[in-house]
Design an enzyme around this catalytic site. Structure first.
Site, PDB file in Angstrom:
ATOM      1  N   CYS A  42       0.249  -1.158  -0.100  1.00  0.00           N
ATOM      2  CA  CYS A  42       0.002   0.254   0.163  1.00  0.00           C
ATOM      3  C   CYS A  42       0.946   0.998  -0.195  1.00  0.00           C
ATOM      4  CB  CYS A  42      -1.164   0.509   0.851  1.00  0.00           C
ATOM      5  SG  CYS A  42      -2.187   0.577   1.639  1.00  0.00           S
ATOM      6  N   ASP A  44       0.980   4.047   1.673  1.00  0.00           N
ATOM      7  CA  ASP A  44       0.585   4.398   3.421  1.00  0.00           C
ATOM      8  C   ASP A  44       1.814   4.464   3.934  1.00  0.00           C
ATOM      9  OD1 ASP A  44       0.040   4.578   5.835  1.00  0.00           O
ATOM     10  OD2 ASP A  44      -2.326   4.076   5.268  1.00  0.00           O
ATOM     11  N   ARG A  46       2.810   5.004   6.626  1.00  0.00           N
ATOM     12  CA  ARG A  46       3.304   4.239   7.540  1.00  0.00           C
ATOM     13  C   ARG A  46       3.883   3.099   7.432  1.00  0.00           C
ATOM     14  NH1 ARG A  46      -2.737   5.072   9.846  1.00  0.00           N
ATOM     15  NH2 ARG A  46      -3.252   4.202   7.601  1.00  0.00           N
ATOM     16  N   HIS A  98      -1.995  -3.846   5.013  1.00  0.00           N
ATOM     17  CA  HIS A  98      -2.011  -3.101   6.394  1.00  0.00           C
ATOM     18  C   HIS A  98      -3.132  -3.178   6.654  1.00  0.00           C
ATOM     19  CE1 HIS A  98      -2.688   0.859   5.593  1.00  0.00           C
ATOM     20  NE2 HIS A  98      -2.332   0.822   4.524  1.00  0.00           N
ATOM     21  N   CYS A 101      -6.158  -0.092   7.067  1.00  0.00           N
ATOM     22  CA  CYS A 101      -6.474   0.543   5.362  1.00  0.00           C
ATOM     23  C   CYS A 101      -7.069   1.762   5.251  1.00  0.00           C
ATOM     24  CB  CYS A 101      -6.057  -0.526   4.340  1.00  0.00           C
ATOM     25  SG  CYS A 101      -5.559   0.425   2.944  1.00  0.00           S
TER      26      CYS A 101
HETATM   27 ZN    ZN Z   1      -3.670   0.738   3.060  1.00  0.00          ZN
END
Ligand code: ZN
Length: 212
Positions: A42, A44, A46, A98, A101
């Protein structure tokens, strides 16, 4: 200092530090790459692929998009897959989602009229929801549904990989790569394995290629 300037300064410090510790590092990196892993994760911020598995530059070929999807009309992810499998000859393809999400959470909501492009991208996760609607709607809370849909989405993407001619061809002729579906916990930093499909795994006949 402007925020982006910090990144450039950090880069200088990182490059200098690397040179001190490994004088040959950049000479080695300037040669061909030979990663053994393709990571599909992803976007993302993080979930930084290399950092969470402590991988060094050169170890992983990486593709990231919203909610770690493998969509068979997306030339971006398919081009990455083809290069990784056919040219770099990776032994493992890892789809890592994750928990919590944002893409999966958004897919559980109504479509946002201001985000027409993202709606199209998230539609595929809505389809995963529909495939597993009975299971997901039996869960008591929204958080549990997001949690489970994150996992089901990863598993679906692993099957999407297995359904491509690219993977089936490599499985048949080179007995690689192994496909992995993993999920990362934002709250503890730990990766959990959800599914592993070794080369030659049984897939539904409607997804098999006649001429492979
Ligand atoms: Zn995500």
């Amino acid at each position: 200092m402007k925020p982006f300037e910090r990144l450039l300064l950090e880069n200088r410090a990182w490059a200098e530090d690397k040179l001190v510790k490994e004088p040959e590092f950049f000479k080695r990196m300037a040669n061909d790459q030979t990663p053994d892993f393709l990571w599909i994760g992803c976007s993302d911020s993080r979930v930084p692929a290399e950092i969470i598995v402590n991988a060094q530059p050169g170890e992983m070929f990486v593709h990231r998009n919203i909610a770690n999807q493998v969509i068979t009309t997306d030339f971006n992810s398919l081009s990455v897959l083809q290069y990784a499998v056919d040219v770099l000859k990776v032994s493992h393809v890892i789809v890592c989602g994750h928990y919590n999400c944002g893409g999966v959470k958004a897919a559980l909501k109504k479509q946002d009229p201001d985000l027409v492009i993202i709606n199209k991208w998230l539609k595929h996760i809505k389809d995963v929801y529909r495939f597993h609607q009975t299971e997901l709607e039996s869960l008591a809370t929204e958080d549990e549904r997001v949690h489970r849909l994150v996992e089901l989405n990863v598993i679906e993407q692993v099957y999407n990989l297995a359904h491509t001619s690219l993977i089936q061809h490599a499985w048949k002729h080179e007995h690689r790569p192994t496909l992995h579906g993993w999920v990362y916990g934002l709250n503890d930093g730990v990766i959990k394995e959800l599914i592993t499909l070794p080369p030659g795994s049984m897939i539904s006949s409607i997804y098999q290629f006649d001429d492979e």
